[in-house]
Design a protein around this motif. Structure first.
Motif, PDB file in Angstrom:
ATOM      1  N   MET A 142       0.883  -1.300  -0.264  1.00 35.12           N
ATOM      2  CA  MET A 142       0.324   0.644  -0.155  1.00 35.12           C
ATOM      3  C   MET A 142       0.973   1.397  -0.145  1.00 35.12           C
ATOM      4  SD  MET A 142      -3.075   1.096  -0.411  1.00 35.12           S
ATOM      5  CE  MET A 142      -3.326  -1.026  -0.300  1.00 35.12           C
ATOM      6  N   PRO A 143       0.247   2.049  -0.951  1.00 36.88           N
ATOM      7  CA  PRO A 143       1.087   3.758  -1.110  1.00 36.88           C
ATOM      8  C   PRO A 143       1.553   4.780   0.463  1.00 36.88           C
ATOM      9  CG  PRO A 143       0.213   3.473  -2.560  1.00 36.88           C
ATOM     10  CD  PRO A 143      -0.538   1.848  -1.726  1.00 36.88           C
ATOM     11  N   TYR A 168       3.645   9.498   0.188  1.00 33.32           N
ATOM     12  CA  TYR A 168       3.765   9.664  -1.744  1.00 33.32           C
ATOM     13  C   TYR A 168       2.980  10.183  -2.385  1.00 33.32           C
ATOM     14  CZ  TYR A 168       3.757   6.923  -5.688  1.00 33.32           C
ATOM     15  OH  TYR A 168       3.585   7.015  -7.100  1.00 33.32           O
ATOM     16  N   LEU A 169       1.740   9.441  -1.274  1.00 31.08           N
ATOM     17  CA  LEU A 169       0.079   9.602  -1.782  1.00 31.08           C
ATOM     18  C   LEU A 169      -0.353  11.678  -1.771  1.00 31.08           C
ATOM     19  CD1 LEU A 169      -2.047   7.207  -0.825  1.00 31.08           C
ATOM     20  CD2 LEU A 169      -1.387   7.850  -2.978  1.00 31.08           C
ATOM     21  N   ILE A 170       0.704  12.529  -0.715  1.00 30.56           N
ATOM     22  CA  ILE A 170       0.168  13.643  -0.695  1.00 30.56           C
ATOM     23  C   ILE A 170       1.127  14.011  -1.913  1.00 30.56           C
ATOM     24  CG2 ILE A 170       0.677  15.642  -0.046  1.00 30.56           C
ATOM     25  CD1 ILE A 170      -0.267  13.814   2.631  1.00 30.56           C
ATOM     26  N   ALA A 199       2.187  13.085  -4.932  1.00 34.40           N
ATOM     27  CA  ALA A 199       1.035  12.218  -6.449  1.00 34.40           C
ATOM     28  C   ALA A 199       0.085  13.659  -6.230  1.00 34.40           C
ATOM     29  CB  ALA A 199       0.934  10.983  -5.819  1.00 34.40           C
ATOM     30  N   THR A 259       1.107   7.893   3.302  1.00 31.36           N
ATOM     31  CA  THR A 259       1.058   8.657   3.357  1.00 31.36           C
ATOM     32  C   THR A 259       1.575  10.343   1.852  1.00 31.36           C
ATOM     33  OG1 THR A 259      -0.583   7.889   5.125  1.00 31.36           O
ATOM     34  CG2 THR A 259      -0.576  10.454   3.944  1.00 31.36           C
TER      35      THR A 259
END
Lengths: 110, 213
Positions: free
Chosen positions: A1-2, A6-8, A10, A4
């Protein structure tokens, strides 16, 4: 699961690029509004853009996979027919989607 | 019209939750990125932990068409820096489509902003609803993603009705198919580039014919 962070990052990347593409052309294109070429592109572009996007959403359409191709073809025909008949955008979209979900989830389940 | 964004948002929200992310990521993605077709691709990229450069390139290619929206979108009607800022941020395909008509050129600032705000809300609200329902909707219910196809098909029909010029949608269809089969990895940028080149050629051609007449 990526994670947090990295997701922000992206999301921020996608937002920056998308917003730039939407906002910057107003500065570059504004002086061109009176040009006849720009006026032509303006009237010709919308229908073409919508046709290309519609085909793009169907890019994985494959007649050799009948369980997926039939619901798509039938729902598309239904959407076009209902729209030509009633000219109601919401009715056409919801009706077409309902037909697609019904067919893909029952008769053509794979 | 913007109501079509809701079922698409629901489909996206369901996909986010079914891919294992928390439900609120659907709200974050749809509220901030707010670009339907990119978000479906974005979800695949971040799940594969793609480098940020890939995210940037994909966003650029998928959303490059928005450059042309500046030609007709009535931003000159929107007042205030904040209003203009939001208006460009929320200039999605649906927002562009509802403002392509001649009538939109005289819409009030308020009307343009409310219209965009509602479409934004339908999309983000749909995604949040879909994400919350995602765990309840059985995996056997599939095919909600057709809402995106239905939306663009219906918008294409309406755009054609506004200006019954048959060669243009046929050219666009041909460009889309060339993009699909000749450049499968880059279908959208290829199709838009060829389509634009085709329109420029046709424009130059009709001008030359008029000059000769």
């Amino acid at each position: 699961m990526p994670d947090t962070g990295y997701l922000i990052a992206a999301v921020a990347t996608a937002v920056a690029v998308t917003w730039a593409l939407r906002a910057l052309p107003f500065a570059a294109l504004a002086p061109l509004r009176s040009s006849p070429l720009v006026a032509y592109l303006n009237t010709a572009m919308p229908v073409g853009v919508m046709v290309i996007l519609a085909v793009y959403t169907l890019r994985s359409f494959n007649p050799h996979v009948p369980d997926r191709a039939w619901p798509t073809a039938l729902a598309l025909a239904f959407t076009v027919a209902v729209h030509l008949w009633r000219r109601n955008v919401l009715l056409s979209i919801l009706g077409g989607t309902a037909v697609h979900v019904a067919l893909a989830s029952t008769l053509f389940v794979h | 019209m913007g109501l079509g964004a809701f079922p698409m948002g629901v489909a996206f929200g369901v996909l986010v939750v079914h891919s294992g992310l928390h439900w609120w990521w659907a709200s974050v993605f749809s509220g901030f990125i707010y670009a339907g077709s990119l978000e479906f691709l974005f979800l695949g990229l971040v799940l594969a932990a793609a480098p940020l450069a890939s995210v940037a390139v994909t966003a650029f290619l998928v959303n490059f068409r928005h450059v042309f929206y500046a030609l007709s979108f009535p931003l000159h009607r929107v007042r205030g820096r904040l209003g203009k800022g939001y208006s460009t941020f929320a200039l999605s395909d649906e927002a562009y489509a509802v403002t392509t008509g001649e009538a939109a050129q005289s819409f009030s600032s308020r009307r343009v902003l409310w219209l965009q705000g509602f479409i934004h809300l339908y999309w983000a609200g749909g995604a949040t609803t879909g994400a919350l329902l995602g765990s309840v909707i059985p995996a056997q219910i599939t095919g909600l993603d057709f809402a995106v196809t239905a939306l663009f098909t219906v918008l294409a029909i309406d755009a054609f009705r506004a200006r019954r010029d048959i060669p243009i949608p046929l050219l666009a269809l041909a460009c889309a198919l060339v993009g699909r089969f000749a450049f499968p990895g880059q279908m959208l940028p290829a199709a838009f580039a060829i389509f634009t080149a085709g329109l420029l050629t046709r424009y130059a051609w009709t001008r030359r014919e008029r000059a000769h007449a």
